[in-house]
Design a protein around this motif. Structure first.
Motif, PDB file in Angstrom:
ATOM      1  N   GLU A 124      10.621   9.740   4.847  1.00 11.07           N
ATOM      2  CA  GLU A 124      11.990   9.571   4.277  1.00 11.07           C
ATOM      3  C   GLU A 124      11.209   8.303   2.822  1.00 11.07           C
ATOM      4  N   ALA A 125      10.232   7.738   2.907  1.00 15.83           N
ATOM      5  CA  ALA A 125       9.290   6.721   1.602  1.00 15.83           C
ATOM      6  C   ALA A 125       8.442   7.162   1.019  1.00 15.83           C
ATOM      7  N   SER A 126       8.786   8.868   1.254  1.00 12.01           N
ATOM      8  CA  SER A 126       7.701   9.561  -0.090  1.00 12.01           C
ATOM      9  C   SER A 126       8.146   9.137  -1.278  1.00 12.01           C
ATOM     10  N   SER A 127       7.279   9.010  -2.389  1.00 17.08           N
ATOM     11  CA  SER A 127       7.340   8.484  -3.459  1.00 17.08           C
ATOM     12  C   SER A 127       7.033   7.945  -4.862  1.00 17.08           C
ATOM     13  N   PHE A 128       7.090   8.324  -6.433  1.00 17.51           N
ATOM     14  CA  PHE A 128       5.763   8.707  -7.395  1.00 17.51           C
ATOM     15  C   PHE A 128       6.374   6.842  -8.390  1.00 17.51           C
ATOM     16  N   TYR A 129       5.390   7.081  -8.619  1.00 21.86           N
ATOM     17  CA  TYR A 129       5.273   5.775  -9.651  1.00 21.86           C
ATOM     18  C   TYR A 129       5.163   5.285 -10.496  1.00 21.86           C
ATOM     19  N   ALA A 130       4.696   4.769 -11.443  1.00 24.73           N
ATOM     20  CA  ALA A 130       4.072   4.753 -12.865  1.00 24.73           C
ATOM     21  C   ALA A 130       3.586   3.330 -12.778  1.00 24.73           C
ATOM     22  N   ALA A 131       2.972   2.569 -13.940  1.00 26.38           N
ATOM     23  CA  ALA A 131       2.311   1.499 -14.592  1.00 26.38           C
ATOM     24  C   ALA A 131       1.788   1.521 -15.210  1.00 26.38           C
ATOM     25  N   ILE A 132       2.129   0.540 -16.401  1.00 28.31           N
ATOM     26  CA  ILE A 132       1.380  -0.568 -17.582  1.00 28.31           C
ATOM     27  C   ILE A 132       0.695  -1.768 -17.931  1.00 28.31           C
ATOM     28  N   ARG A 133      -0.294  -1.892 -17.644  1.00 31.05           N
ATOM     29  CA  ARG A 133      -1.035  -3.176 -17.392  1.00 31.05           C
ATOM     30  C   ARG A 133      -1.699  -3.413 -18.251  1.00 31.05           C
TER      31      ARG A 133
ATOM     32  N   PHE B 170       1.131  -1.169  -0.482  1.00 34.56           N
ATOM     33  CA  PHE B 170      -0.267   0.121  -0.054  1.00 34.56           C
ATOM     34  C   PHE B 170       0.620   1.066   0.217  1.00 34.56           C
ATOM     35  N   PHE B 171       2.324   1.239   0.720  1.00 42.40           N
ATOM     36  CA  PHE B 171       3.077   2.461   1.215  1.00 42.40           C
ATOM     37  C   PHE B 171       3.726   2.919  -0.340  1.00 42.40           C
ATOM     38  N   SER B 172       3.918   1.788  -0.817  1.00 41.65           N
ATOM     39  CA  SER B 172       5.141   1.453  -2.280  1.00 41.65           C
ATOM     40  C   SER B 172       4.710   1.423  -3.141  1.00 41.65           C
ATOM     41  N   GLY B 173       3.076   1.993  -3.179  1.00 44.05           N
ATOM     42  CA  GLY B 173       2.764   1.894  -4.604  1.00 44.05           C
ATOM     43  C   GLY B 173       2.544   0.560  -5.603  1.00 44.05           C
ATOM     44  N   ARG B 174       1.728  -0.198  -5.180  1.00 43.81           N
ATOM     45  CA  ARG B 174       0.864  -1.137  -5.742  1.00 43.81           C
ATOM     46  C   ARG B 174      -0.372  -0.503  -6.220  1.00 43.81           C
ATOM     47  N   ASP B 175      -0.492  -1.620  -6.775  1.00 43.39           N
ATOM     48  CA  ASP B 175      -2.297  -1.463  -6.620  1.00 43.39           C
ATOM     49  C   ASP B 175      -3.014  -1.405  -5.530  1.00 43.39           C
ATOM     50  N   THR B 176      -4.384  -0.790  -5.258  1.00 41.47           N
ATOM     51  CA  THR B 176      -4.975  -0.725  -4.156  1.00 41.47           C
ATOM     52  C   THR B 176      -5.562  -2.382  -4.504  1.00 41.47           C
ATOM     53  N   GLU B 177      -5.574  -2.825  -4.583  1.00 37.53           N
ATOM     54  CA  GLU B 177      -6.147  -4.202  -4.770  1.00 37.53           C
ATOM     55  C   GLU B 177      -4.925  -4.776  -3.680  1.00 37.53           C
ATOM     56  N   TYR B 178      -3.962  -4.748  -3.636  1.00 33.65           N
ATOM     57  CA  TYR B 178      -3.268  -5.854  -2.867  1.00 33.65           C
ATOM     58  C   TYR B 178      -2.494  -5.177  -1.952  1.00 33.65           C
ATOM     59  N   LEU B 179      -3.525  -4.071  -1.244  1.00 29.89           N
ATOM     60  CA  LEU B 179      -3.458  -3.686   0.628  1.00 29.89           C
ATOM     61  C   LEU B 179      -3.787  -5.160   1.209  1.00 29.89           C
TER      62      LEU B 179
END
Length: 477
Positions: free
Chosen positions: A465-474, A197-206
């Protein structure tokens, strides 16, 4: 720890049994016959002279060459398979916006392929879902299905069947959820994956899977769900391997250099939900007996974090209010290993409350607000027993959330913003995200995880310090 081999063996055995339950072929001579095309007949009057044989119907004219009466291309037997297969392939990358001496600068870097096999029989349904993962952040992890580590994750492996008109059974690895909160949980004591959840995976993986048996009872007065977990399933909690956290025992942040290796209990879990619709409102009562889902205790003799025993009672209400939907949820957390609240190494008991309201503000724009509060029980005993130098919690922790969801471009683009803000801790967590459905199969997404706070000891402040941005293609298939 449960064996990954046994879980995989259960999945294969289940599918073999289900395949064997397909109907056997009928004996010779009892197969349904395939109807053949019959020439039409006519009982109408004879055509006039010169337009056909006297006293007979006129034959149909012949079709041009190549358009003859060949019906061999028509499949007159309707085939049906109880199995269906689908899934997706995904690439997801992310980068930290702050330097963290305990972690790599890459917040997420993975390729994932998920495959689901469904079976839908006359009485039995089943599903097996597995993810194959290349994880650049944690490359050397071996497969640990209970912890969600390694290059393979078994998400689901269950079967479901009715016993009678009042009882359904669902058994195996399954995703379970209940309660009315939006990314806030009181009576939902099923495992969560906070690293995802905190690293940028899809919300379903919470939501992490549970190895459980679920009994669903249906009666006229009310319905009852009973979930039995034979061996405790913890959260996939923040342990330092991917995200650093503030460790109050040493008074500093720890990460990959000092991961948490707790002492996992081997007891069972039991969860109950009694629910019914009353005058258009959904009313539910909950019970849970097991352990804190994250290691909120510490054993000084073993030098390990522990999962103290926990019992929870609660209720929820959800229904229409004005132009929107209002909901509320309460829960009492009975910390059974520290009921007096005088052991600073074990979580005190807590009371929790959630109030929420959601409404469509204008067409394609939805807004939702939540107010959440935790009350620490036996606060005086907690404060008096706290060692010098250890951060002190407030008696009340309040939290506000706001969700905005906007659909544009024929609802193919989703703009989403979810914000947590604590006026008592003075910290926050913001999750802006944009996703574009380029086609029925292709989805593009980008977003941020932004943490902050005035103190590094608060829940969200410790993850700055875990703040991040991410991008994904599915690509789905």
């Amino acid at each position: 720890m449960k064996s990954a081999l046994l879980t995989l063996l259960f999945s294969g055995t289940m599918l073999t049994v289900l395949s064997a339950t397909a109907e056997p072929p009928l004996p010779g001579g009892l197969e349904p016959s395939v109807p053949t095309k019959q020439a039409p007949t006519s009982s109408g009057p004879a055509l006039p002279s010169g337009l056909g044989l006297p006293g007979s119907a006129a034959p149909e004219p012949s079709l041009p060459s190549g358009l003859g009466d060949d019906t061999s291309f028509i499949n007159t037997e309707k085939s049906y398979s109880p199995f269906s297969v689908y899934g997706f392939a995904e690439a997801r990358v992310g980068q930290r916006t702050h330097d963290d001496e305990h972690q790599r600068n890459t917040s997420i870097g993975e390729g994932r392929a998920q495959l689901t096999l469904d079976y839908a029989g006359e009485t039995v349904t089943a599903r097996v879902t597995g993810d194959v993962l290349f994880d650049d952040v944690q490359r050397d992890e071996s497969v640990q299905l209970d912890r969600g580590r390694g290059p393979f994750d078994l998400r689901e492996a269950w079967f479901q069947m009715p016993v009678n008109q009042h009882l359904d059974v669902k058994a195996g690895r399954q995703i379970l959820t209940w309660g009315v909160g939006d990314l806030l949980f009181i009576n939902d004591l099923f495992p969560k994956d906070w690293n995802s959840f905190f690293s940028g995976r899809d919300t379903e993986y919470l939501k992490a899977p549970s190895d459980a048996v679920k009994l669903a009872f249906y009666f006229e007065p009310a319905n009852l769900d009973v979930v039995y977990v034979p061996e405790f399933d913890s959260d996939r909690f923040i342990d330092g391997r991917r995200i650093s956290f503030y460790n109050p025992l040493i008074g500093d942040h720890t990460g990959r250099d000092m991961p948490v290796n707790p002492d996992f209990p081997h007891g069972r879990e039991l969860a109950l939900r009694l629910y019914k619709n009353l005058a258009g409102a959904e009313v539910a009562f909950y019970g849970y007996d097991g352990y804190w889902k994250s290691p909120n205790g510490f054993d000084p003799f073993k030098g390990q974090n522990t999962f103290p025993e926990l019992r929870v009672w609660g209720a929820s209400l959800r229904g229409n209010l004005g132009k929107g939907i209002a909901s509320g949820e309460v829960g009492y957390y009975d910390s059974r290993d520290d009921r007096n609240g005088d052991n600073p190494l074990i979580n005190n008991s807590e009371s929790r409350l959630l109030l929420a309201y959601e409404q469509e503000l204008v067409p394609n724009l939805t807004g939702a607000l939540q107010y959440y509060v935790e009350r620490l029980e036996d606060y005086d005993n907690y404060r008096d027993s706290l060692p010098a130098g250890m951060p002190q919690r407030d008696k009340y922790r309040q939290l506000l959330t706001n969700r905005l969801t906007w659909l544009t471009h024929n609802q193919n683009v989703t703009w989403s913003l979810f914000v947590y803000y604590s006026p008592t801790d003075k910290d926050w967590y913001a999750r802006p995200k944009v996703s574009w459905k380029a086609s029925d199969q292709l989805l593009l997404e980008t977003g941020f995880n932004s943490f902050g706070g005035s103190e590094e000891t608060t829940f969200f402040g410790q993850f700055e310090e875990a703040s991040s941005f991410y991008a994904a293609i599915r690509y789905s298939f």
